[in-house]
Design a protein around this motif. Structure first.
Motif, PDB file in Angstrom:
ATOM      1  N   PHE A 241      42.348  37.051  41.216  1.00 30.40           N
ATOM      2  CA  PHE A 241      41.726  37.790  40.118  1.00 30.40           C
ATOM      3  C   PHE A 241      40.925  36.819  39.268  1.00 30.40           C
ATOM      4  CE2 PHE A 241      45.649  40.405  40.782  1.00 30.40           C
ATOM      5  CZ  PHE A 241      44.999  41.496  41.324  1.00 30.40           C
ATOM      6  N   LEU A 242      39.684  37.168  38.970  1.00 28.83           N
ATOM      7  CA  LEU A 242      38.865  36.345  38.088  1.00 28.83           C
ATOM      8  C   LEU A 242      38.406  37.202  36.915  1.00 28.83           C
ATOM      9  CD1 LEU A 242      37.623  35.552  41.319  1.00 28.83           C
ATOM     10  CD2 LEU A 242      37.297  33.545  39.880  1.00 28.83           C
ATOM     11  N   LYS A 243      38.556  36.655  35.709  1.00 30.79           N
ATOM     12  CA  LYS A 243      38.134  37.377  34.506  1.00 30.79           C
ATOM     13  C   LYS A 243      36.695  37.029  34.195  1.00 30.79           C
ATOM     14  CE  LYS A 243      42.206  38.168  31.680  1.00 30.79           C
ATOM     15  NZ  LYS A 243      42.906  37.811  30.459  1.00 30.79           N
ATOM     16  N   GLY A 244      35.880  38.006  33.812  1.00 30.83           N
ATOM     17  CA  GLY A 244      34.509  37.681  33.461  1.00 30.83           C
ATOM     18  C   GLY A 244      33.745  38.939  33.094  1.00 30.83           C
ATOM     19  N   GLU A 245      32.395  38.829  33.155  1.00 27.14           N
ATOM     20  CA  GLU A 245      31.626  40.024  32.818  1.00 27.14           C
ATOM     21  C   GLU A 245      30.453  40.189  33.767  1.00 27.14           C
ATOM     22  OE1 GLU A 245      29.882  40.101  29.025  1.00 27.14           O
ATOM     23  OE2 GLU A 245      28.908  38.156  29.185  1.00 27.14           O
ATOM     24  N   ILE A 246      29.916  41.415  33.774  1.00 26.15           N
ATOM     25  CA  ILE A 246      28.792  41.731  34.649  1.00 26.15           C
ATOM     26  C   ILE A 246      27.504  41.458  33.888  1.00 26.15           C
ATOM     27  CG2 ILE A 246      27.640  43.615  35.887  1.00 26.15           C
ATOM     28  CD1 ILE A 246      30.458  44.804  36.262  1.00 26.15           C
ATOM     29  N   ARG A 247      26.618  40.677  34.536  1.00 26.15           N
ATOM     30  CA  ARG A 247      25.363  40.321  33.883  1.00 26.15           C
ATOM     31  C   ARG A 247      24.303  40.206  34.961  1.00 26.15           C
ATOM     32  NH1 ARG A 247      27.504  36.055  30.703  1.00 26.15           N
ATOM     33  NH2 ARG A 247      26.542  34.579  32.124  1.00 26.15           N
ATOM     34  N   GLY A 248      23.218  40.918  34.796  1.00 24.38           N
ATOM     35  CA  GLY A 248      22.068  40.801  35.707  1.00 24.38           C
ATOM     36  C   GLY A 248      22.431  40.999  37.162  1.00 24.38           C
ATOM     37  N   GLY A 249      23.249  42.018  37.449  1.00 25.92           N
ATOM     38  CA  GLY A 249      23.546  42.344  38.843  1.00 25.92           C
ATOM     39  C   GLY A 249      24.496  41.379  39.522  1.00 25.92           C
ATOM     40  N   ALA A 250      25.205  40.571  38.756  1.00 29.35           N
ATOM     41  CA  ALA A 250      26.190  39.672  39.346  1.00 29.35           C
ATOM     42  C   ALA A 250      27.393  39.559  38.405  1.00 29.35           C
ATOM     43  CB  ALA A 250      25.589  38.291  39.604  1.00 29.35           C
ATOM     44  N   ASP A 270      25.745  46.370  32.972  1.00 30.97           N
ATOM     45  CA  ASP A 270      25.614  45.032  32.390  1.00 30.97           C
ATOM     46  C   ASP A 270      26.448  44.894  31.119  1.00 30.97           C
ATOM     47  OD1 ASP A 270      24.058  43.899  34.267  1.00 30.97           O
ATOM     48  OD2 ASP A 270      22.443  43.294  32.876  1.00 30.97           O
ATOM     49  N   GLY A 271      27.086  43.742  30.963  1.00 29.76           N
ATOM     50  CA  GLY A 271      27.828  43.461  29.746  1.00 29.76           C
ATOM     51  C   GLY A 271      29.262  43.938  29.773  1.00 29.76           C
ATOM     52  N   ARG A 272      29.655  44.624  30.847  1.00 29.61           N
ATOM     53  CA  ARG A 272      31.039  45.124  30.896  1.00 29.61           C
ATOM     54  C   ARG A 272      31.997  44.004  31.290  1.00 29.61           C
ATOM     55  NH1 ARG A 272      33.358  50.785  33.120  1.00 29.61           N
ATOM     56  NH2 ARG A 272      35.506  50.355  32.529  1.00 29.61           N
ATOM     57  N   ARG A 273      33.090  43.889  30.546  1.00 35.15           N
ATOM     58  CA  ARG A 273      34.133  42.902  30.888  1.00 35.15           C
ATOM     59  C   ARG A 273      34.974  43.492  32.023  1.00 35.15           C
ATOM     60  NH1 ARG A 273      33.814  38.028  29.052  1.00 35.15           N
ATOM     61  NH2 ARG A 273      36.064  37.893  29.413  1.00 35.15           N
ATOM     62  N   VAL A 274      35.098  42.768  33.104  1.00 31.14           N
ATOM     63  CA  VAL A 274      35.869  43.282  34.242  1.00 31.14           C
ATOM     64  C   VAL A 274      36.742  42.179  34.825  1.00 31.14           C
ATOM     65  CG1 VAL A 274      34.181  45.029  34.931  1.00 31.14           C
ATOM     66  CG2 VAL A 274      34.033  42.702  35.873  1.00 31.14           C
ATOM     67  N   ILE A 275      37.651  42.591  35.691  1.00 29.10           N
ATOM     68  CA  ILE A 275      38.405  41.632  36.502  1.00 29.10           C
ATOM     69  C   ILE A 275      37.928  41.803  37.932  1.00 29.10           C
ATOM     70  CG2 ILE A 275      40.688  41.073  37.424  1.00 29.10           C
ATOM     71  CD1 ILE A 275      41.758  41.705  34.625  1.00 29.10           C
ATOM     72  N   TYR A 276      37.578  40.684  38.524  1.00 29.17           N
ATOM     73  CA  TYR A 276      36.977  40.648  39.845  1.00 29.17           C
ATOM     74  C   TYR A 276      38.086  40.286  40.826  1.00 29.17           C
ATOM     75  CZ  TYR A 276      33.298  39.095  43.183  1.00 29.17           C
ATOM     76  OH  TYR A 276      32.460  38.924  44.246  1.00 29.17           O
ATOM     77  N   GLY A 277      38.348  41.159  41.793  1.00 33.36           N
ATOM     78  CA  GLY A 277      39.434  40.890  42.739  1.00 33.36           C
ATOM     79  C   GLY A 277      38.898  40.622  44.129  1.00 33.36           C
ATOM     80  N   ILE A 278      39.374  39.553  44.726  1.00 35.56           N
ATOM     81  CA  ILE A 278      38.962  39.239  46.096  1.00 35.56           C
ATOM     82  C   ILE A 278      40.182  38.679  46.842  1.00 35.56           C
ATOM     83  CG2 ILE A 278      38.043  36.981  45.363  1.00 35.56           C
ATOM     84  CD1 ILE A 278      36.597  39.090  48.240  1.00 35.56           C
ATOM     85  N   ARG A 279      40.473  39.226  48.011  1.00 36.85           N
ATOM     86  CA  ARG A 279      41.628  38.748  48.779  1.00 36.85           C
ATOM     87  C   ARG A 279      41.310  37.399  49.407  1.00 36.85           C
ATOM     88  NH1 ARG A 279      45.445  42.456  48.895  1.00 36.85           N
ATOM     89  NH2 ARG A 279      44.838  44.630  48.613  1.00 36.85           N
TER      90      ARG A 279
END
Lengths: 352, 315
Positions: A241-250, A270-279
């Motif tokens: 899990f990585l914490k971060g935000e969506i900006r400019g399509g990434a 854009d600008g939404r705070r999300v958690i990025y999950g990757i196995r």
């Protein structure tokens, strides 16, 4: 064989509520696994289905008949206990024949039914032994034999493999699954081991803190976890899990940018705070990817697991390729964009 | 010296440490107190008692070896024969009573009931009170004039017009002693059987319940066989204690009326010390040994030894 319905079931011990309204539907002949960490209420739910605990509120039905006030022996279920609960003063044969002898079944019936169960489980050489003289796996089989002899509507298993060593556990896993395929009896199985759940179940019910987090086929849960808990619980090694935000399509975490999923969820603006999950197994080696610093490598032969630092977050990758990088060196990786999950940072639910 | 130049070397132990590391020395030192105590306080009195049984020793005089003469005489002695029957009757009835009530109490206490630990403590009380004290209490309870039972039944409830004569007739006296002995013995049986019950895994009862066993069937097919090994040990001890009982009987009836409540132990004391016939008293005491050995072997082999407890061969 029968269906089992658990409807809005609550359980309280004194003033402590341990199940907060659980709904589970088990189809006829289905193999359902209740899985979750210790204390999530899965064993309590199983014991309520068995009739060993009272239902505080809600109802439980077996084969369409509400059994809230039906005695355990009238429910036509059989249970395999974690510690097997074999009667130590009875031989294997007598353990399996106990329920029949209580019904004053004729000798020929007992012989036929015990003989069939012993044959299915390969217990014929041990029928005259006492439980003390058996190994863990054999005791486990006797406990299952005791259940099979009853020819019940539903099998209940309460963490049956947790007292076995790792190798035997894998063997018994296959044996139980095979047994279910041959007998076709509705089965409810409790475990805390997500691998058991993944490998054996038709349907998994993930429980946490007295609630059902998600219910579905093993691969549905793996592919589309509803929330962070399920995403982290199902799959081994666990999802990163990585914490971060969506900006400019990434997706941006620190100064690392990662690609968004191929099918961008509607909420991922854009600008939404999300958690990025990757196995770990969905991280790929890619010279054009981001650089991560290798921390520890764990080769298992078939694959190599690498613990590495990606920006400020520690992530695990599982690669089919042999990894030659030493600790401290960098590795270029990229997530498979088809297999990336996004979760809301506050609620932990999946963005879709 | 700093850490890099220091070389690890084990120091040589002192002479005393070496002595205590010597296994033979250590075994001898550890065994001495136990063996000494056993020899002085068990083996010597037992040996002396057996020796005296074959002599005509009296208090204050040296006896002579007379072989089996004491035993030959005892076989013709009606009081002795009576005491043997009394002892067997007393042991049998009191043991049955103690185990019936003790098991019943243990089963009750094994369930979750309110004030469980308080009740458990109260049950132990008869065992904590010195036997002679409780014997004196019973003596008062059984008193022909001041008995509380007579007071309640006759003076308060008017159910009878005559006081009970508990200790004045042979059979009432025997039953009174048995009741006192049961009262005194229940705690030991109840607490040990409760410990035994608590070793039986609750999941066995759950499994039996799912297998369709009623509470009575659970007791008969699960509890009883699993309790049997402990029951055998408790039974052995209980039989030994009851068979050799002295204090209760001697404090309450002293063997009376007209020798009808004499047990072998009280008769042996009566003949040996107040009666001064040490040899004869010793012979009565020695005569108890075969009964005790038989009772021990019976409860050990008939009840205790279970096939399912033995062997864990995984071949």
């Amino acid at each position: 064989m029968a269906t089992v319905s658990v409807r809005a079931v609550r359980k309280a011990f004194g003033s402590t509520e341990v199940l907060h309204g659980v709904d589970v539907e088990v189809e006829d002949g289905e193999f359902v696994i209740l899985v979750g960490p210790s204390g999530c209420g899965k064993s309590t739910l199983l014991r309520m289905i068995a009739g060993l605990e009272n239902v505080t509120r809600g109802e439980i039905a077996i084969g369409g008949r509400v059994v809230n006030n039906v005695a355990p022996k009238e429910r036509d279920i059989a249970m395999v206990f974690q510690n097997y609960a074999l009667y130590p003063h009875m031989t294997v044969h007598d353990n399996m024949a106990f329920s029949l002898s209580l019904l004053n079944a004729p000798k020929e019936v007992i012989a036929a039914k015990v003989g069939r169960a012993a044959e299915i489980l390969g217990l014929q050489p041990y029928l005259q032994r006492y439980p003390r003289q058996l190994s863990g796996g054999q005791r486990q089989r006797v406990a299952m034999g005791r259940a099979i002899v009853r020819d019940p509507q539903v099998f209940l298993f309460d963490e049956p493999l947790s007292n076995l060593d790792a190798k035997l556990r894998v063997a018994m896993r296959a044996e139980i699954k095979d047994l279910h395929q041959r007998l076709g009896t509705t089965t409810i199985y409790v475990t805390h081991d997500q691998i058991e759940a993944m490998t054996m179940a038709d349907k998994i019910v993930v429980m946490n803190g007295g609630n059902v987090e998600q219910m579905g086929g093993p691969l549905d849960l793996y592919d589309r976890p509803d929330n962070l808990f399920v995403a982290g619980f199902i799959g081994s090694p666990a999802m990163n899990f990585l914490k971060g935000e969506i900006r400019g399509g990434a997706f941006h975490t620190g100064d690392v940018a990662l690609p968004l999923p191929l099918q961008v969820p509607s909420g991922a603006q854009d600008g939404r705070r999300v958690i990025y999950g990757i196995r770990p197994e969905h991280l790929l080696l890619d010279a054009a990817g981001v650089a991560a610093t290798v921390h520890v490598t764990e080769p298992t032969g078939s694959e190599t697991q690498v613990i590495m630092n990606l920006g400020t977050t520690q992530v695990v990758g599982a690669f089919r390729e042999r990894i030659t990088q030493k600790p401290g060196q960098s590795l270029h990786i990229a997530p498979d964009p088809a297999l990336v999950h996004l979760f809301d940072e506050k609620t932990g639910t999946r963005l879709s | 010296m700093d850490a890099s130049t220091w070389v690890a070397k084990r120091p040589t132990p002192s002479a005393l440490a070496q002595l205590f590391d010597n296994k033979a020395f250590l075994i001898a030192v550890c065994l001495f107190p136990a063996v000494g105590l056993l020899l002085v306080f068990l083996t010597y009195p037992l040996g002396l008692g057996i020796y005296l049984a074959f002599t005509d020793t009296e208090i204050g005089g040296n006896g002579h070896w007379i072989g089996l003469e004491n035993f030959e005489y005892l076989l013709t002695d009606r009081i002795f024969i009576n005491s043997v029957w009394n002892t067997m009757f007393y042991t049998f009835v009191a043991t049955v009573g103690k185990f019936a009530l003790g098991l019943w109490l243990a089963l009750l206490l094994n369930h979750h009931i309110p004030f469980q630990s308080a009740i458990r403590a109260i049950i132990l009380l008869p065992y904590i009170v010195p036997t002679v004290l409780s014997a004196i209490a019973f003596w008062w309870i059984y008193d022909p004039q001041f008995s509380i039972i007579s007071y309640v039944v006759v003076d308060q409830l008017h159910l009878r017009d005559k006081y009970f004569d508990f200790l004045g007739e042979p059979w009432p006296a025997r039953w009174s002693l048995i009741v006192a002995n049961i009262w005194r013995g229940i705690p030991f049986v109840a607490i040990t059987l409760l410990a035994g019950l608590q070793t039986i895994s609750p999941s066995l009862y759950e499994a039996a319940m799912l297998d369709g066993a009623s509470p009575w069937q659970q007791f008969r097919r699960i509890t009883a066989p699993l309790l049997m090994p402990i029951l055998a040990i408790v039974m052995t001890f209980s039989v030994l204690f009851t068979f050799t009982d002295f204090q209760l009987v001697y404090a309450i009836t002293r063997g009376g009326p007209i020798n009808s409540t004499h047990l072998m132990a009280t008769l042996a004391f009566q003949r040996g010390i107040p009666g001064a016939q040490l040899g004869e008293g010793a012979a009565i005491a020695v005569a108890m040994i075969p009964f005790l050995i038989f009772a021990t072997l019976f409860s050990y082999y008939a009840l205790g030894n279970r096939k399912w407890q033995q062997g864990s061969d995984n071949d």
